[in-house]
Enzyme design. Sequence first.
Site, PDB file in Angstrom:
ATOM      1  N   LYS A   1      79.464  74.439  16.604  1.00 11.10           N
ATOM      2  CA  LYS A   1      79.998  75.492  16.618  1.00 11.10           C
ATOM      3  C   LYS A   1      79.109  76.719  15.691  1.00 11.10           C
ATOM      4  O   LYS A   1      78.195  76.845  14.860  1.00 11.10           O
ATOM      5  CB  LYS A   1      81.896  75.834  15.842  1.00 11.10           C
ATOM      6  CG  LYS A   1      82.407  77.198  15.060  1.00 11.10           C
ATOM      7  CD  LYS A   1      83.808  77.189  15.158  1.00 11.10           C
ATOM      8  CE  LYS A   1      84.327  78.450  14.813  1.00 11.10           C
ATOM      9  NZ  LYS A   1      85.607  78.331  14.607  1.00 11.10           N
TER      10      LYS A   1
ATOM     11  N   SER B   1      89.713  80.029  15.996  1.00 14.31           N
ATOM     12  CA  SER B   1      88.550  80.250  16.693  1.00 14.31           C
ATOM     13  C   SER B   1      87.838  79.240  16.941  1.00 14.31           C
ATOM     14  O   SER B   1      87.069  79.603  17.941  1.00 14.31           O
ATOM     15  CB  SER B   1      88.168  80.918  15.247  1.00 14.31           C
ATOM     16  OG  SER B   1      87.558  80.581  14.308  1.00 14.31           O
TER      17      SER B   1
ATOM     18  N   SER C   1      92.115  77.050  12.099  1.00 12.44           N
ATOM     19  CA  SER C   1      91.300  77.312  13.036  1.00 12.44           C
ATOM     20  C   SER C   1      90.891  76.147  13.594  1.00 12.44           C
ATOM     21  O   SER C   1      89.602  75.844  14.957  1.00 12.44           O
ATOM     22  CB  SER C   1      89.958  78.313  13.339  1.00 12.44           C
ATOM     23  OG  SER C   1      90.379  79.541  13.281  1.00 12.44           O
TER      24      SER C   1
END
EC number: 6.3.5.7
Lengths: 95, 490, 493
Positions: C78, C159, C183
């Site tokens: 990420k 997210s 998330s």
Amino acid sequence: MSVDTATVRHIARLARIAVSDAEVEALAPELNNILGWVEQLQEVDVSGVEPMTAVIPNHLRLREDQVTDGGIRDAVLANAPVAEHGFFAVPKVIE
Amino acid sequence: MSTYRIHGATGEWEVVIGLEVHAQITSSAKLFSGAATEFGAEPNSQVSLVDAAMPGMLPVPNQECIRQAVRTGMALEAKINPWSRFDRKNYFYADLPQGYQISQLYHPIVGEGEIEILLDEKDEGSAKTVGIERIHIEQDAGKLMHDQHPSFSYVDLNRSGVALMEIVSKPDMRSPEEAGAYVRKLRSILRYVGSCDGNMEQGSMRADVNVSVRKPGAPFGTRTETKNVNSVRFIMAAIEYEANRQVDVLESGGTIVQETRLFDPDKVETRSLRSKEEAHDYRYFPDPDLLPVELTDDFLAECRESLPELPDAKRRRYEAVLGLTPYNAAVLTAEVDTARWFEDLLAQLGEEHAVRAANWLMSDLFGALNRLGRSLVDSPVTPKQAAELLALVADGTLSGTLSKQVFEIMLETGQDPGAIVEERGLKQTSDTGAIEKVIAEVMAANADKVAEYRGGKDKLFGFFVGQTMKAMAGKGNPTVVNELLKKALG
Amino acid sequence: MTDLTQLGVAQIRDGVRDGDFKARDVAEAFIAQVEKGRALNAFVIETPEHALAAADAADAARASGDLKPLSGVPLGIKDLFATKGYQTTAGSNMLKGFEPVYESTVSGNLFAAGAGMLGKLNMDEFAMGSSNETSVFGNVLSPWRRNDGGNAGITPGGSSGGSASAVAARLAPGVTGTDTGGSIRQPAAFTGISGIKPTYGRCSRFGMVAFASSLDQAGPMAHDVRDCAVMLEAMAGFDRKDSTSLDLPVPNWEANLSSDIRGKRIGIPKEYRIDGVPAEIDAVWEQGIAWLRDAGAEIVDVSLPHTRYALPTYYIIAPAEASSNLARYDGVRYGQRVAPENGNLTEMYEATRAAGFGAEVKRRIMIGTYVLSAGFYDAYFNQAQKVRALIARDFHQAFESVDLLLTPTAPSAAFGLGEKTADPIAMYLNDVFAVPASLAGLPAMAVPAGLDGQGLPLGLQLIGRPLDEQGVLNAALAFEERAGFKARPEAWW
Ligand SMILES: [Mg+2]
Ligand SMILES: [Zn+2]
């Protein structure tokens, strides 16, 4: 509680975010809406409750007083938008 | 009690002073990073990625900084809070990389304490207690340089993250002199404790000066805060200027605005910083990157045990146990370096000679250092050498006069007094045979004066002493010389 | 030869170890897949050279007999994790072009364990969002589509939307995610994969771009429970550089995996039954309860009375911390700078931050600034921290009578892109089931349970006691065995 446009400007100023008039107009009802919604917390009886200080029981660990870092000026400055003579440079501040 | 007053057109005004002293905590590394704290390094050479607030960097506290703050609190007889925590003070400035300063607002590590100040070193009755409100730990900011480039200010983050103690006094001071005495005493204690080097020129100690004025007995007036004043002299000057300014404003019908001001040492005045100051709202909240600081009993015990004898206790001991005058005791304990030097000397000479040693230090050594423009720390004479010199006087090897000669040679050459005495034959003599022989010669050469003396002119005795000593190059033991002269002259 | 991109983390590790295939082949297969999957916009940058170098190292290590726990496994990282020498942006214009000179502890741990990096994964800007529609690099598409024959873009959740999409589309066998208020779990649920947020403090936050420090936790997202266990073991661990890191050894979660949960007591919190949640969510929850009962667990009704206050609490604390954490993006030391002609320092700050941050980030910074500002601290922030303590206490009390909690992960299946962007609060409600465990710092895992009527995945959440990742993983495994979730999105990209 009601967030007016003057408050939005004040908050934006504190947060150092430039906002246009149109953004201020749009943000005021939005922030009002969100703050009105979180307002429901006021109804919770918290008497005798201490605010949370540690998410998971844990204790603060301390470092020994030893120099283990620094001496990496180039790395520190590597991503600077403007760096000169080993300094970061910013628009001149008049004091 | 101070009776310092400002004489205004409408009568007398009293000044109320509180100080927030920022003292750099003595440590090798910074408060939350492993970068060095040394003064005067190349720009940005003592900066870690934590100090530069790179994304994802986290603070890890330095144990020594916490320890030193706690020891300082203990030295000020203050309440130590076993539970404290760090808060963030949020504001934007180019010297503040994180956009917040990690400080302690809600739960400082040290609570209320006090400092006793002495306005007149010769007068115990001039003592006054100044309250300490709190001590908290926080990070220093970086440094901005405005004069290196026409359109840029330059940022050096070497100081960013250096540990500070903010020592906040109560508004207990009433004159510039009290404020000066407070800062000197505080600096002295910090140096005794070893928690701050107190070098104000290097910025290790600086004060925010809060001043207000009032008619005696009236409630507190509105105060102003003059930031970052970095010498005792400037602190006193800032107070004096600011108090008079406030009286002028009030007497001409104005009101005092609570504001931040700046001291200009060149013009010796304070100036409003209002232009820069725009509605500060620091939005303090507990730093979520750090857990509360919890001090264990063992840690507290170690802190307490490691405290040295502090200046007040030392001064009292010098008077009560060593028999020093209050003035000598006050002077010799005012700075830890002085006390340490004196005690080194006593350790070799023996405490029974403390009074003589103190007198010698206060007059002979301080006088000489003054002349040479040197301080005790870089004195050409070591405590060991001084002890040896004083011992030579005590055992009669040196007379007072000879000891002064030897001392001068020590200052010049750095030699040990014993060696000087040996080499230059400066030993005092008590050999009665030798002295009697010289006396006989002096009397033979001054037969007329002997007659006059014997005829009743007693004053001439001093003449014979002088002549005898001169003939012996000052080395005759004055007591023996006196005794033998009296006998010979009859 | 099998399609290597169909394999999971453990399978790849084992296959490389057993010589079934070369790590190089695995890396190349996934690199090709990443390229083919660009339409999903899951990756911000691709780093094939990193993945290949790690693969070659793995093949060499096999030859010399010193394989590491993740040798041969290429992963997606990420873009919230700082990766040394590779652009790290947190999905923000503010950090475009920022190349850290340092490595985050979590990515560093994974690389030290032999894993390689296929690229940096797209995400909501500064992890603020639940649909991956706030990234400066554009929306991420879920590989899933509704079964109505249309091609409407579906959100992968947020997210960690890029992370979820990449795993679901098999562009990577496993990825890192981060979870501040759901998330990891919500995107996992939206895309039919598994993801675990460990106990707060298990994974170091060092080098992870901060959103809300007291909530942020890294965790793995992968196809199944075992893969999550394998990855979490490599990611977690004590780190001196993070004061909130837990000084505990990392358990052998994989070795101790067991779907035998007989006698475990599993709580069903009644407050998680809320109005307006589709019947299908309730149905899948009932199904999940049945599966766990079938596995020998005892189902117990419990109460978490302050649940309804979790989301407003979160939306005070998280923006407050964020408003402060994001103050460092000021155009001075790194990232974008916008300096108006002849402008002063303040004008530079204001222009830089106006241009660098997107609308949702600005909104949250403003909310956070407001709730901390003079006169409001006690009413908002301090009150929220007290309610947070009550929420944690609710869990603590529930865990006196049960071992785990089973709840839905999200209040709906994935929605269409653009459907909720107009109403921030509607968007925030996505995390209504995820946020309470975040506030209490508890380990929580999303596991896929089935598909809804439109053919989109639904997931359930298991929440455990602090540090009981093992209990969570084991129950999730028992659940997984019974759910037998095998649905795959059809490759349309
Ligand atoms: Mg101050
Ligand atoms: Zn301060």
